[in-house]
Each structure stands twice: as C-alpha cells, then as structure tokens.
Write an enzyme that holds these catalytic residues in place. Structure first.
Site, PDB file in Angstrom:
ATOM      1  N   CYS A   1       0.826  -1.211   0.000  1.00  0.00           N
ATOM      2  CA  CYS A   1       0.000   0.000   0.000  1.00  0.00           C
ATOM      3  C   CYS A   1       0.861   1.262   0.000  1.00  0.00           C
ATOM      4  O   CYS A   1       1.529   1.544  -0.982  1.00  0.00           O
ATOM      5  CB  CYS A   1      -0.994  -0.041   1.156  1.00  0.00           C
ATOM      6  SG  CYS A   1      -2.375   1.104   0.920  1.00  0.00           S
TER       7      CYS A   1
ATOM      8  N   GLU B   1      -1.469  -9.056   3.754  1.00  0.00           N
ATOM      9  CA  GLU B   1      -1.361  -9.424   5.181  1.00  0.00           C
ATOM     10  C   GLU B   1      -2.742  -9.639   5.800  1.00  0.00           C
ATOM     11  O   GLU B   1      -2.859 -10.304   6.831  1.00  0.00           O
ATOM     12  CB  GLU B   1      -0.533  -8.377   5.951  1.00  0.00           C
ATOM     13  CG  GLU B   1      -1.251  -7.102   6.371  1.00  0.00           C
ATOM     14  CD  GLU B   1      -1.434  -6.096   5.237  1.00  0.00           C
ATOM     15  OE1 GLU B   1      -1.152  -6.429   4.069  1.00  0.00           O
ATOM     16  OE2 GLU B   1      -1.890  -4.966   5.519  1.00  0.00           O
TER      17      GLU B   1
ATOM     18  N   HIS C   1      -3.545  -5.426   0.144  1.00  0.00           N
ATOM     19  CA  HIS C   1      -3.063  -5.820   1.476  1.00  0.00           C
ATOM     20  C   HIS C   1      -3.082  -7.344   1.673  1.00  0.00           C
ATOM     21  O   HIS C   1      -4.013  -7.876   2.281  1.00  0.00           O
ATOM     22  CB  HIS C   1      -3.934  -5.166   2.563  1.00  0.00           C
ATOM     23  CG  HIS C   1      -3.681  -3.710   2.732  1.00  0.00           C
ATOM     24  ND1 HIS C   1      -2.732  -3.212   3.602  1.00  0.00           N
ATOM     25  CD2 HIS C   1      -4.250  -2.635   2.142  1.00  0.00           C
ATOM     26  CE1 HIS C   1      -2.722  -1.894   3.533  1.00  0.00           C
ATOM     27  NE2 HIS C   1      -3.637  -1.513   2.662  1.00  0.00           N
TER      28      HIS C   1
END
Ligand code: MN
Length: 285
Positions: free
Chosen positions: A151, A256, A254
């Site tokens: 990001c 994660e 993202h």
C-alpha cells in the site's frame, strides 16, 4: 465499586487472558511457564531470517498493525519492528541486522516530494513518517535488502525512486472504479490482471486474482528501473517490481489481511517469497 464498573473490569481481564491464551498456553505457575518456554526453544535452531517492519509514530506511540507481524511469522520469518525515528545512523544500524524489509501502509505522502502542489482531495499527510520511510528505503536500497512494499509501502518505492502518484484517483483518473471497499479486509473486492512475464506471476502462478482495496491514491508515472506487474480492470496499478535492478516487489493491496481469509493460500506465497529472498540475502557474505 458499582456493578457496572465491576462488570467492565471482569470483561477486560477475561478478554486480555483470552487473547493471550491464543498465543501460548497460560500458566499460573512461573516454573511451568519457564519450562514451557524452554521446551519450545529446545528444538528451534533460531536461524530464521529477520524481517524489518516499518512503523508509525501516532500520538507518541510506535505503532504497527499486528497483521504484518503475524504474516511474517506465519511465513517462517522473525519480525523486527523498526521504530519510527529520524536518525539515519540508528536506522542503518538496525537495517544492517535484518535480512529483508517490509514497508507498511499509512497516510498519503506529501505531494511536494514528487513535485506536485497538494490537491483539495489529498488525504491526511504525515511528514515525520515521510522522512522516516524515505530514510529506511534509501538505506535499504544501498544495502540491497530484499523489499516487500504494501500500500503506502508500494507508493514509497515508486516516489522514492523518482515516480509520481495520483493524489486522488476519483478526482484525477476518468472511469476509475471502487478502490475503497467497505467489506472486511480479509475478503477481496476487485480483480487484478497479472503480467504473464512478471515476478509476481511466477510466485502466485496465475494471471487473475481478486484482491482487497483500501486506497484513494496509486502509482501515476512509474519510477525508472521499475515495471508494472498487475493492474485492476480500470487500469490502476496494483503491483510493481524492480527485478533485477532492485530486489523489490510492491503491492497496492493488502495480502497481510488476505492471508487471514478464505483465500489465504493464494496470497501466502507473497510472504514465503520474501522469506526466501531474505534467506538468499543472509547467505551472501
Ligand atoms: Mn485497488
């Protein structure tokens, strides 16, 4: 103490204990706790690569989302949160201890950093974090550290190497779709097309993926030495990479969070690849 206060006290204690219990078994005896720790350490050689993770300074507190830390752990790395301080010497000392770098998300960059005056639609900026991030990136590139940008971390790689950003996609790019989803971050909201000859394609093994989206900015002019490895259907840059010039993969989405969702196995290769690149870096003299 009234009943309401007592209830909240009980609730906070039990929530804390429950959270802790998810990580390790809770022992009420020090002897048992220390024995458990020693047991867990006994069969671990402790040679896993160390991944530095960039942080933020929010109201006098060093902050980083635990999702980044947990994704690195899950992939077999050891996370080391790099404090958001502006001393290049301290940061260089820390970066010389790590084998890889994860650049995390955050606020908008100050557009003067890429030669533009701020638009009305620009979001919150944080010049302390801007300087910190650029210091970390600059030192990491000199050390040739393997980098994964996420990001803002992706946008950092682009502007840090001389590229520019859309300050606000809806205001500046015609026909742009929805890149700020309201559904949970563990779920994807728009598709991306991955370049067949890209490094990203090699590690994910496919041309299409559905990713999450929490951004109003994106790469505009690409920095020299980088190439676009994925775009959304409306043409927004969703991934960039720098191989072989830079040991760098960076994503606008993202992963994660996606590694905690139903499609976790599709995105774990991104973190496993960072650990593999870190292992190769570690092996070099
Ligand atoms: Mn997006």
């Amino acid at each position: 103490m009234d009943m309401k206060k007592l209830f909240y006290l009980w609730l906070s204690i039990s929530l804390t204990l429950n959270l802790y219990a998810q990580e390790v078994k809770f022992h009420y005896s020090l002897t048992e706790l220390y024995a458990d720790i020693d047991r867990q350490l006994a069969d671990k050689p402790g040679h896993a690569p160390v991944i530095g993770i960039s942080s933020n300074d929010v109201n006098g507190k060093i902050q980083v989302n635990t999702t980044y830390v947990n994704a690195v752990l899950k992939a077999g790395g050891v996370p080391l949160v790099l404090p958001c301080t502006l001393q290049p010497e301290a940061l260089a000392t820390l970066l010389r201890q790590v084998d890889g770098l994860l650049l995390t998300g955050g606020e908008d960059f100050h557009p003067l950093l890429y030669g533009e005056e701020p638009l009305r639609q620009l979001g919150d900026v944080n010049t302390h974090r801007d300087v910190y991030d650029l210091m970390v990136l600059h030192i990491a590139l000199q050390l040739k550290l393997p980098i994964l940008g996420i990001c803002r971390g992706e946008q950092l790689c682009n502007i840090g190497l001389g590229g520019t950003l859309y300050q606000d996609l809806p205001a500046q790019k015609a026909g742009v779709g929805m890149h700020r989803q309201s559904i949970p971050a563990t779920v994807g909201s728009h598709s991306i097309t991955i370049e067949p000859d890209s490094y990203l394609h090699r590690i994910l093994g496919r041309e299409q993926a559905v990713v999450n989206s929490f951004h109003h900015q994106a790469v505009k002019e690409l920095a020299p030495g980088l190439k676009v490895s994925a775009r959304s259907a409306d043409g927004v840059v969703e991934a960039i990479e720098g191989f072989p010039t830079y040991n760098l993969l960076a994503l606008q989405f993202h992963p994660e969070h996606l590694v905690n969702g139903d499609d976790a196995e599709s995105f774990m290769p991104i973190f496993r690849d960072l650990i593999e690149r870190a292992k190769s870096y570690k092996r070099k003299p």
